[in-house]
Scaffold this motif. Structure first.
Motif, short mmCIF file in Angstrom:
data_model
loop_
_atom_site.label_atom_id
_atom_site.label_comp_id
_atom_site.label_asym_id
_atom_site.label_seq_id
_atom_site.Cartn_x
_atom_site.Cartn_y
_atom_site.Cartn_z
N ALA A 1 11.33 -4.92 -11.82
CA ALA A 1 11.05 -4.00 -12.90
C ALA A 1 11.10 -4.04 -14.16
O ALA A 1 10.53 -3.24 -14.70
N GLU A 2 10.83 -5.50 -14.34
CA GLU A 2 10.92 -5.71 -15.84
C GLU A 2 9.35 -5.99 -16.23
O GLU A 2 8.45 -6.21 -17.42
N LEU A 3 8.44 -6.08 -15.62
CA LEU A 3 7.43 -6.33 -14.93
C LEU A 3 6.39 -5.53 -15.67
O LEU A 3 6.10 -4.39 -15.01
N SER A 4 4.74 -5.74 -15.97
CA SER A 4 4.00 -4.86 -16.96
C SER A 4 3.03 -4.69 -15.52
O SER A 4 2.88 -5.48 -14.78
N ASP A 5 2.72 -3.18 -15.59
CA ASP A 5 1.31 -3.26 -14.66
C ASP A 5 0.27 -4.35 -14.64
O ASP A 5 0.08 -4.57 -12.50
N GLU A 6 -0.13 -4.89 -15.36
CA GLU A 6 -0.72 -5.88 -15.35
C GLU A 6 -0.06 -6.72 -14.33
O GLU A 6 -0.91 -7.81 -13.74
N GLU A 7 0.90 -7.12 -14.93
CA GLU A 7 1.38 -8.48 -14.18
C GLU A 7 1.71 -7.81 -13.01
O GLU A 7 1.79 -8.77 -12.06
N ILE A 8 2.03 -6.96 -12.51
CA ILE A 8 2.17 -6.87 -10.66
C ILE A 8 1.11 -7.12 -10.70
O ILE A 8 0.77 -7.37 -9.04
N ALA A 9 -0.53 -6.32 -10.28
CA ALA A 9 -1.66 -6.31 -10.74
C ALA A 9 -1.63 -7.52 -10.58
O ALA A 9 -2.61 -8.20 -9.15
N ALA A 10 -1.67 -8.60 -11.42
CA ALA A 10 -2.37 -10.27 -11.14
C ALA A 10 -1.33 -10.62 -10.03
O ALA A 10 -1.72 -11.30 -9.09
N LEU A 11 -0.08 -10.22 -9.95
CA LEU A 11 1.13 -11.10 -8.57
C LEU A 11 -0.01 -10.33 -7.16
O LEU A 11 0.23 -11.38 -6.50
N ALA A 12 -0.45 -9.13 -7.55
CA ALA A 12 -0.98 -8.91 -5.99
C ALA A 12 -2.12 -9.29 -5.87
O ALA A 12 -2.12 -10.02 -4.25
N GLU B 1 -2.54 -12.39 -6.63
CA GLU B 1 -2.47 -13.50 -6.37
C GLU B 1 -1.92 -14.28 -4.63
O GLU B 1 -2.36 -14.56 -4.60
N LEU B 2 -0.91 -12.85 -4.52
CA LEU B 2 -0.73 -12.64 -3.50
C LEU B 2 -1.40 -12.71 -1.88
O LEU B 2 -1.39 -13.41 -0.95
N ASP B 3 -2.98 -11.81 -2.32
CA ASP B 3 -3.39 -10.89 -1.55
C ASP B 3 -4.71 -11.07 -1.98
O ASP B 3 -5.45 -10.30 -2.67
N PRO B 4 -5.79 -12.00 -2.18
CA PRO B 4 -6.41 -12.01 -2.72
C PRO B 4 -8.09 -11.71 -1.51
O PRO B 4 -7.63 -11.50 -0.57
N PRO B 5 -8.99 -11.44 -2.35
CA PRO B 5 -9.64 -10.68 -2.05
C PRO B 5 -10.58 -11.79 -0.62
O PRO B 5 -11.01 -12.58 -0.94
N LYS B 6 -11.31 -11.13 0.28
CA LYS B 6 -11.32 -11.93 1.18
C LYS B 6 -13.15 -11.93 0.76
O LYS B 6 -13.96 -11.20 0.78
N ARG B 7 -13.37 -13.32 1.04
CA ARG B 7 -15.08 -13.47 0.30
C ARG B 7 -15.67 -13.26 1.42
O ARG B 7 -15.39 -14.31 2.24
N ASN B 8 -17.00 -12.25 1.74
CA ASN B 8 -17.39 -12.63 2.25
C ASN B 8 -18.41 -14.58 2.65
O ASN B 8 -19.85 -15.03 1.59
N LYS B 9 -18.55 -14.95 3.37
CA LYS B 9 -19.44 -15.90 3.54
C LYS B 9 -20.24 -16.42 4.49
O LYS B 9 -20.99 -15.55 5.41
#
Length: 127
Positions: free
Chosen positions: A106-117, A119-127
């Motif tokens: 609850a204390e996290l800012s929206d930017e911190e939440i987006a950064a955590l998200a 970090e937890l689920d990085p976009p899949k890179r096309n190889k």
């Protein structure tokens, strides 16, 4: 993002509080009552068996057998609760950890939440 997380945390907490679990003893008075029943009950049972015509020694054997079986069952329930971490301390610790995480979230800012998200689920890179 924040509202959904807060709602799920709140609903999980409410679900835990509303969860009805079977407990034979809920209060100190009930504990005293069960102690009295288990302390006096065998003598009453033995007297009832003797009144029904069962010889004294046989009545004592049966009452003793039932009490030992009850002791084994009670001990087994304790070991099951320990194995499944269904003890009071473990429940309190889980509840405390959940509340701390919810408060930190609850204390996290929206930017911190987006950064955590990210970090937890990085976009899949096309190889």
């Amino acid at each position: 993002v924040r509202a959904a997380g807060e709602e799920s945390g709140e609903s999980a907490r409410l679900e835990r509080e509303n969860k009805q679990e079977f407990r034979l003893v809920r209060t100190n008075g009930e504990a005293l009552l069960w102690t009295a029943v288990l302390g006096v009950g065998p003598f009453v049972a033995k007297a009832a068996l003797e009144a029904a015509g069962v010889p004294d020694l046989d009545a004592g054997k049966w009452v003793g057998f039932v009490m030992v079986m009850l002791l084994f069952v009670w001990t087994a329930t304790y070991f099951v609760r320990v194995a499944t971490k269904d003890m009071t301390y473990a429940k309190q610790l889980r509840s405390y950890e959940d509340e701390v995480l919810q408060k930190r979230y609850a204390e996290l800012s929206d930017e911190e939440i987006a950064a955590l998200a990210e970090e937890l689920d990085p976009p899949k890179r096309n190889k």
